[in-house]
Design an enzyme around this catalytic site. Sequence first.
Site, PDB file in Angstrom:
ATOM      1  N   PHE A  71       0.848  -1.190   0.000  1.00 16.95           N
ATOM      2  CA  PHE A  71       0.000   0.000   0.000  1.00 16.95           C
ATOM      3  C   PHE A  71       0.886   1.242   0.000  1.00 16.95           C
ATOM      4  CE2 PHE A  71      -3.236  -2.627   2.612  1.00 16.95           C
ATOM      5  CZ  PHE A  71      -3.697  -3.248   1.455  1.00 16.95           C
ATOM      6  N   CYS A 102       3.458   2.197  -2.805  1.00 16.01           N
ATOM      7  CA  CYS A 102       4.102   2.748  -3.995  1.00 16.01           C
ATOM      8  C   CYS A 102       3.531   4.129  -4.327  1.00 16.01           C
ATOM      9  CB  CYS A 102       3.908   1.783  -5.156  1.00 16.01           C
ATOM     10  SG  CYS A 102       4.947   2.207  -6.540  1.00 16.01           S
ATOM     11  N   CYS A 140      41.245  23.892  11.023  1.00 12.04           N
ATOM     12  CA  CYS A 140      40.422  24.271   9.869  1.00 12.04           C
ATOM     13  C   CYS A 140      39.484  25.423  10.215  1.00 12.04           C
ATOM     14  CB  CYS A 140      39.618  23.073   9.370  1.00 12.04           C
ATOM     15  SG  CYS A 140      38.325  22.564  10.509  1.00 12.04           S
ATOM     16  N   CYS A 188      24.823  23.549  21.820  1.00 15.09           N
ATOM     17  CA  CYS A 188      23.929  23.140  20.725  1.00 15.09           C
ATOM     18  C   CYS A 188      24.475  21.954  19.929  1.00 15.09           C
ATOM     19  CB  CYS A 188      23.661  24.310  19.792  1.00 15.09           C
ATOM     20  SG  CYS A 188      25.079  24.794  18.801  1.00 15.09           S
ATOM     21  N   CYS A 216      32.960  19.736  12.905  1.00 13.15           N
ATOM     22  CA  CYS A 216      34.398  19.432  12.994  1.00 13.15           C
ATOM     23  C   CYS A 216      34.742  18.170  12.207  1.00 13.15           C
ATOM     24  CB  CYS A 216      34.801  19.247  14.457  1.00 13.15           C
ATOM     25  SG  CYS A 216      36.540  18.808  14.639  1.00 13.15           S
TER      26      CYS A 216
HETATM   27  S1  SF4 Z   1      36.604  22.274  13.645  1.00 15.21           S
HETATM   28 FE1  SF4 Z   1      37.960  21.032  14.838  1.00 15.21          FE
HETATM   29  S2  SF4 Z   1      39.786  20.997  13.686  1.00 15.21           S
HETATM   30 FE2  SF4 Z   1      38.609  22.648  12.904  1.00 15.21          FE
HETATM   31  S3  SF4 Z   1      39.338  24.386  14.030  1.00 15.21           S
HETATM   32 FE3  SF4 Z   1      37.609  23.579  15.078  1.00 15.21          FE
HETATM   33  S4  SF4 Z   1      38.499  22.241  16.569  1.00 15.21           S
HETATM   34 FE4  SF4 Z   1      40.040  22.629  15.138  1.00 15.21          FE
END
Ligand code: SF4
Lengths: 470, 443
Positions: B132, B134, B344, B380, B387
């Site tokens: 029942f 699709c 990063c 949050c 990350c």
């Molecule tokens: S996301 Fe992770 S790796 Fe990138 S700056 Fe933040 S803590 Fe460092």
Amino acid sequence: MKRAVNHSFIPSFLHSFIHSFFMAEYQTPTTEKDLETSFEQIKPYMNATMAYYESARCLFCYDAPCVQACPTGIDIPLFIRQIHTGNVAGAARTIYDSNYFGNICGKVCPTEVLCEGACVYNHQDVRPIEIGRLQSYATAQVVEQGRKLYEPGPANGHKVAVVGAGPAGIACACELRRMGYEVDIFEAKSQPSGLALYGCAPYKVTNEDVLEEVEYLRAQFQFRIHYGHPIESREQITELEKNYAAIFLGIGLGPTRRLGIEGEGLANCVGATEFIEQVKLDPLSVAVGRRVVVVGGGNTAMDAASEAARLGAEEVTLVYRRSREEMGAYEFEYELAKSVGARGVFNASPVAILGEKEVSGVRFIRTRTEGGKAVPIPGSEFEVACDQAILATGQSKRSAFLELIDGLDRDGQGRIAVNPETFQASNPKYFAGGDALNGGAEVVNAAADGKRAGRGMDQYISNSARGEGI
Amino acid sequence: MPNLTANLAGIRSPNPFWLASAPPTNSGYQVMKAFDAGWGGAVWKTLGVPIINTSSRYGAINYRGNRMVGFNNIELITDRPLADNLREIEEVKKYFPDHAVVASLMVESRKEWHQIVKDVENAGADGVELNFGCPHGMCERGMGSAVGQEPSVLRLITEWVKEVATVPVIVKLTPNITDITEPALAAAQGGADAISLINTIQSLMGVDLDRFVPYPEVDGKSTNGGYCGPAVKPIALNMVKNCAQHSGVHIPISGIGGIENWRDAAEHMLLGASNVQVCTAVMHYGFGIVREMLAGLEGFMKDKGFGRLDDFIGKALPNVTTWENLNLNYKVVAEIDAAKCIGCQLCYTACEDGAHQAIALPGNGQGRVPAIIEENCVGCNLCSLACPVEECITMVRKDNGAPAETWKDYMASGKAPTEFNDERAGGHGHWIPEPKAGLGRKG
Ligand code: SF4
Ligand SMILES: Cc1cc2nc3c(=O)[nH]c(=O)nc-3n(C[C@H](O)[C@H](O)[C@H](O)COP(=O)(O)O)c2cc1C
Ligand code: SF4
């Protein structure tokens, strides 16, 4: 002579001037800490993040070429998928199910010509999956945790002897223990693992890694290893034949073969196998020459050259009697030796080792390759000055020992002849694998042989037991 | 060794991994091959009056180098004659008497339902699944999701089937409805022995920007299809949970939707599924993936000390509640492991632009590791999700240990904000930069 270390940015007229005070790429290590620099691992362990991203790249190929390329047939896409889904122990199990030397092989296998060379990514010039390192990532964790993945099978009442605790012998022992055989391994030396310990280049795998994996296997499979127990007499062989239902020969090869040329007996003229063994067991005691000549074109020659350079030799010259293309060594092994400063000389065959008490040089004659053979060119002798000569011209077969066994056929090159399926020798009580069989190959080939021979032995013993109505 | 044997309303299988009714179960050849590879059961590609399919049928979403993260199809039920299917079902059952073979069915009249149920039972099917679900092609003919979206019709047809069926009857639900528990309840009331969910979600996969035609394209035209694959798992999990928690729907559930590995399967089961069905992952990677699923689930059970599937089926259900029952005194704060950080700064920009300005960049010459401004962190999770380094940002519990208080408690004790400018609001007292400070900063 051009410097071994490549400083192409230096104008050539400065070379000889710089040479007089320039240091080699590596300094001679004097402390354990120095050794870490000299023998820095070329395939270090991955961390969880690397493993996560690297495993994500696997395409999960159907009938994967990497598996076909693995001598032990590990289900590579499966273990990579298991790593990616966080089942590291499951991945290790997948690996060990096919190859008992999962971690060592991940580090020392010539993956460039095996699994990674077969990775389909190569076809689009995308970096292949780092299979070897992923394999070590999974297996090293269970080894470190001592996490048991296997138990010996219920005792079946049969006893098997294994001669030699190298990779072939230990793989064979593991396989037989899984099926409930009682296994005694007889080892001449005081430590297990054979050439995995005494021969694998120290920048590929550490002694600790090798010994820990073997101990991990021993703790699970509980085979017995009798160290310092060489088998060398007719009486011992008779005794083994009497006490054991079958015997596995994982005896490897003997010392470096003599060339039969003048000066081989001089101090500082060493066989590559013996040189490497000393590098592995007591690297700080190795008195490496300032200028080293390595004779040979196989992977052992490349290893010896790399190791000499990493121990601080300033000039390392690899001399091979045929052309570069005809070298037995893998291209990447030659590149690796060059990357630490070795240089290659081709089509030159050694005539004599020169020197009074110590080596002062090697005399070569130029050759031309004709029909695959190196033919000397008369009047073309030349000398390479050096203070150490390393002969990497192959290991001898253990013929004297093999003669002691009744009815044991060998092939034209002195290798034990076996049935390619069962690994059983012409004397049916004997099975063999590893270097003694293939004349000298990789750990992974020995691991594959040993495991398959274990199955062959099981077949043989159960059939004979049935025949005798047991 | 954990016991993986599964039992869905009396249909037993050596393990809980079944193939969903779809192209992988189109023929006896495929089902045999799948069982040989390790699958525990298969729901045969839906049988009925065979149809004609279009050429060009599938579309997919590729996400950052990952193919088929979401998948869609405009295929209909089987296009093979019923007799062939029945013969093959019989043959498969002969080879695999202990594996589950369930016939998926979709027909119109009461008479047709009665006939086809008897046919598949005679062929040896261990159960029937009423399709029942699709969402394309068949519903326009008054079948499939047209039935699934109309609880009273669904109930009626289920009753027709139960009039004759001697094997367990599974009703497969469409997710294309506001409240999944309504058709689930109707199925239970109609006498169904189990429900399976979800079927595919109505979707358009994208549009060809040169030809202005959505995918998949059939001679310059397209139509809506059914969405499935990894992307739909969260929707499926929520629906499975809703049915499992509903007091009126007390029949077993077969979980479907986005299952590709053992983790996905374990999640479906923790939320109440007695077994699972897989389609897209097999269409992508083949039957071999079941080995990873079996090994993974077995390892999971071993690690957790579960001897049987029943030990964990539904085990997460008590932990899924309504929002008003969550502890408002619980507080977590992000923590960066500087040793793992690769610099990063994705966490910084995520928090700065997308959350609560609770991450600070290091000063000049101080490296690249950002720092959490604890007072501003609302916990949050965003930075830890963004990350790219495994276990680099963790959420650490940092509340003062006060006893739990929920929204319900707040309402009862008068602590809940009630006015527009209420001082009791959650964000009151958080430090937020002045609007003008947002100018001239690089994004
Ligand atoms: S996301 Fe992770 S790796 Fe990138 S700056 Fe933040 S803590 Fe460092
Ligand atoms: C091409 C295709 C055809 C399908 N055909 C059917 C069908 O005939 N009957 C049915 O009940 N479900 C059918 N489905 C839905 C699947 O059985 C399943 O419910 C859905 O794909 C969700 O699972 P997944 O995320 O594992 O793919 C089909 C799915 C696809 C992709
Ligand atoms: S998957 Fe097979 S049937 Fe489908 S388009 Fe490709 S070749 Fe054709």
